[in-house]
Design a protein around this motif. Structure first.
Motif, PDB file in Angstrom:
ATOM      1  N   MET A   1       0.942  -1.088  -0.038  1.00  0.00           N
ATOM      2  CA  MET A   1       0.097   0.058  -0.130  1.00  0.00           C
ATOM      3  C   MET A   1       0.789   1.275  -0.197  1.00  0.00           C
ATOM      4  N   ALA A   2       1.990   1.149   0.650  1.00  0.00           N
ATOM      5  CA  ALA A   2       2.688   2.384   0.785  1.00  0.00           C
ATOM      6  C   ALA A   2       3.392   2.839  -0.562  1.00  0.00           C
ATOM      7  N   LYS A   3       3.645   1.578  -1.381  1.00  0.00           N
ATOM      8  CA  LYS A   3       4.275   1.950  -2.729  1.00  0.00           C
ATOM      9  C   LYS A   3       3.157   2.577  -3.450  1.00  0.00           C
ATOM     10  N   ALA A   4       1.910   1.930  -3.607  1.00  0.00           N
ATOM     11  CA  ALA A   4       0.999   2.724  -4.165  1.00  0.00           C
ATOM     12  C   ALA A   4       0.763   4.199  -3.925  1.00  0.00           C
ATOM     13  N   LEU A   5       0.651   4.386  -2.439  1.00  0.00           N
ATOM     14  CA  LEU A   5       0.865   6.099  -2.398  1.00  0.00           C
ATOM     15  C   LEU A   5       1.623   6.732  -2.647  1.00  0.00           C
ATOM     16  N   GLU A   6       2.945   6.155  -2.888  1.00  0.00           N
ATOM     17  CA  GLU A   6       4.183   6.889  -3.346  1.00  0.00           C
ATOM     18  C   GLU A   6       4.114   7.058  -4.941  1.00  0.00           C
ATOM     19  N   ARG A   7       3.480   6.095  -5.494  1.00  0.00           N
ATOM     20  CA  ARG A   7       3.332   6.297  -6.935  1.00  0.00           C
ATOM     21  C   ARG A   7       2.344   7.345  -7.212  1.00  0.00           C
ATOM     22  N   SER A   8       1.267   7.515  -6.357  1.00  0.00           N
ATOM     23  CA  SER A   8       0.191   8.494  -6.424  1.00  0.00           C
ATOM     24  C   SER A   8       0.755   9.786  -6.528  1.00  0.00           C
ATOM     25  N   ALA A   9       1.738   9.865  -5.348  1.00  0.00           N
ATOM     26  CA  ALA A   9       2.607  11.287  -5.109  1.00  0.00           C
ATOM     27  C   ALA A   9       3.299  11.480  -6.444  1.00  0.00           C
ATOM     28  N   ALA A  10       3.881  10.572  -7.013  1.00  0.00           N
ATOM     29  CA  ALA A  10       4.809  10.689  -8.159  1.00  0.00           C
ATOM     30  C   ALA A  10       4.004  11.175  -9.102  1.00  0.00           C
ATOM     31  N   ARG A  11       2.857  10.715  -9.606  1.00  0.00           N
ATOM     32  CA  ARG A  11       2.085  10.972 -10.645  1.00  0.00           C
ATOM     33  C   ARG A  11       1.736  12.515 -10.482  1.00  0.00           C
ATOM     34  N   LEU A  12       1.282  12.727  -9.124  1.00  0.00           N
ATOM     35  CA  LEU A  12       0.863  14.303  -8.832  1.00  0.00           C
ATOM     36  C   LEU A  12       2.105  15.350  -9.209  1.00  0.00           C
ATOM     37  N   ALA A  13       3.141  14.863  -8.580  1.00  0.00           N
ATOM     38  CA  ALA A  13       4.322  15.781  -8.898  1.00  0.00           C
ATOM     39  C   ALA A  13       4.854  15.782 -10.077  1.00  0.00           C
ATOM     40  N   ALA A  14       4.584  14.650 -11.096  1.00  0.00           N
ATOM     41  CA  ALA A  14       4.833  14.872 -12.510  1.00  0.00           C
ATOM     42  C   ALA A  14       3.982  15.822 -13.111  1.00  0.00           C
ATOM     43  N   VAL A  15       2.714  15.825 -12.713  1.00  0.00           N
ATOM     44  CA  VAL A  15       1.725  16.679 -13.455  1.00  0.00           C
ATOM     45  C   VAL A  15       2.049  17.843 -13.069  1.00  0.00           C
ATOM     46  N   GLN A  16       2.409  18.226 -11.873  1.00  0.00           N
ATOM     47  CA  GLN A  16       2.884  19.520 -11.635  1.00  0.00           C
ATOM     48  C   GLN A  16       4.158  20.268 -12.242  1.00  0.00           C
ATOM     49  N   ALA A  17       5.105  19.217 -12.278  1.00  0.00           N
ATOM     50  CA  ALA A  17       6.263  19.706 -12.811  1.00  0.00           C
ATOM     51  C   ALA A  17       6.176  19.774 -14.157  1.00  0.00           C
ATOM     52  N   LEU A  18       5.514  19.285 -15.017  1.00  0.00           N
ATOM     53  CA  LEU A  18       4.998  19.168 -16.403  1.00  0.00           C
ATOM     54  C   LEU A  18       4.373  20.546 -16.623  1.00  0.00           C
TER      55      LEU A  18
END
Length: 160
Positions: free
Chosen positions: A1-18
């Motif tokens: 579950m922790a990995k899924a949350l970290e991936r969700s956060a990575a997706r949000l950060a990637a969208v913000q960075a783009l």
């Protein structure tokens, strides 16, 4: 579950960075350094940002930039002809690009997960109509990029 949350956060950060790269004109190196130093897992103006899987964040960002032309053309074909990608809000554009990249290149992540994750990202910024558009476009792209995932499900449900 922790990995899924970290991936969700990575997706949000990637969208913000783009998004940030598009509006500010900053390059990839500067953006990666800024996000990995200050945003991911940090606190900014009282908001705490979740820890993200950094390698996943980097993969999405680098992958979108490396394949942006073909991704944009594929997204354009999927959008309504009177509404090209260039006319879509820049945050929505970032969401579509990141989602399209994952659907095209990250076969290790199920298509339905990608669609749901980016619809959730859209929900953090937009109302229902925009979230529905993200869901519809990514679903159409998923059927183009990963038809096999959906054919297998259809055949499996007919047997039941």
């Amino acid at each position: 579950m922790a990995k899924a949350l970290e991936r969700s956060a990575a997706r949000l950060a990637a969208v913000q960075a783009l998004y940030q790269m598009e509006v500010s004109g900053k390059g990839i190196a500067e953006t990666l350094a800024e996000f990995e130093t200050f945003w991911i897992g940090g606190e900014i103006e009282g908001d705490t940002y979740n820890t993200a899987e950094t390698t996943f964040f980097r993969d999405i960002l680098n992958g979108v930039l490396a394949d942006q032309g073909p991704l944009d053309r594929q997204i354009d074909k999927t959008l309504v002809q009177t509404w090209p990608l260039a006319r879509v809000d820049s945050v929505l554009r970032a969401i579509l690009r990141a989602g399209a990249y994952e659907l095209k290149k990250r076969k290790d992540v199920p298509a339905r997960v990608v669609i749901k994750e980016y619809a959730d990202v859209a929900g953090a910024f937009f109302e229902r109509e925009e979230v529905g558009m993200i869901n519809a476009v990514l679903d159409a792209l998923a059927h183009q990029f990963r038809a096999g995932e959906f054919e297998a499900k259809a055949c499996h449900s007919k047997e039941a």
